[in-house]
Design an enzyme around this catalytic site. Structure first.
Site, short mmCIF file in Angstrom:
data_model
loop_
_atom_site.label_atom_id
_atom_site.label_comp_id
_atom_site.label_asym_id
_atom_site.label_seq_id
_atom_site.Cartn_x
_atom_site.Cartn_y
_atom_site.Cartn_z
N CYS A 106 1.08 -1.72 -0.05
CA CYS A 106 -0.16 -0.14 -0.17
C CYS A 106 0.95 0.95 -0.22
O CYS A 106 1.52 1.23 0.61
CB CYS A 106 -0.93 0.32 1.10
SG CYS A 106 -2.46 1.47 1.46
N GLU A 149 -8.67 -1.13 -2.28
CA GLU A 149 -9.06 0.27 -2.19
C GLU A 149 -10.24 0.34 -1.20
O GLU A 149 -10.54 1.75 -1.01
CB GLU A 149 -9.78 0.66 -4.00
CG GLU A 149 -7.60 0.36 -4.59
CD GLU A 149 -6.52 1.63 -3.70
OE1 GLU A 149 -6.48 2.40 -2.77
OE2 GLU A 149 -5.32 0.76 -4.28
NI NI Z 1 -3.86 0.72 -0.43
#
Ligand code: NI
Length: 187
Positions: A106, A149
């Site tokens: 991420c 997401e």
């Molecule tokens: Ni992320």
């Protein structure tokens, strides 16, 4: 990459610890569809994602607490390319059980990787930035990216979904020890 958007501007990606990553993002009101605010946000998310070498980015990650996400799935091996996409106010129907393990990282947790269980497929209904409805099904890595997401819109990050923290590692160590191996794990 011909589909790579060259417009928009790069925005700073916030990191874990910034409260915006832990808040529930707000629905985009209908009257904002098609506005400069929303089209710019979509373009900025895509540009930032490409420039920071991510495959997905959600609005809270650039400090905007609205339910907008962007992604692009590069083709690799037998995985099909999925064109750059921006989803506004997405609603997911999770299919199957969250038992598919895969590595995730991420941009808001730079340098970290972990093995995350996800649903094998997901039904998506959403809007584009002009307010046109989009409905489709996504499976495999495409479905994984959307689930990752989407979680950002609810203040959830991938480490929250991990069931065995022993697979949490830094990227260099991941490349060295784990990338090519499917670590056997119970989920
Ligand atoms: Ni992320």
């Amino acid at each position: 990459m011909s589909t790579r958007p060259l417009d928009g501007r790069h925005r700073t990606v916030v990191r874990l610890g910034n409260p915006v990553l832990r808040e529930r993002a707000q629905e985009v009101p209908r009257e904002r569809f098609g506005t400069r605010f929303l089209t710019d946000l979509g373009r900025d998310l895509l540009r930032t994602m490409f420039e920071d070498n991510g495959v997905g980015l959600a609005a809270p990650q650039v400090g905007a607490g609205v339910r907008v996400l962007a992604y692009y799935v590069p083709g690799e091996g037998d995985r099909h390319e999925v064109a750059p996409q921006v989803l506004v106010n997405p609603v997911l129907t999770l299919l199957g059980e969250p038992t598919e393990l895969g590595w995730e990282g991420c941009l808001s947790l730079p340098g970290l990787r972990g093995m995350v269980p996800r649903h094998p497929a997901v039904k998506v209904s959403a809007f584009d930035t002009d307010g046109n409805p989009l409905t489709f099904e996504a499976e495999g890595f495409h479905g994984r990216v959307i689930q990752h997401e989407y979680d950002h819109l609810d203040g959830i990050v991938f480490v929250d979904r991990m069931r065995d923290m022993s697979s949490l590692m830094f990227e260099e160590e991941w490349e060295q020890y784990a990338k090519e191996k499917d670590l056997p794990m119970e989920v």
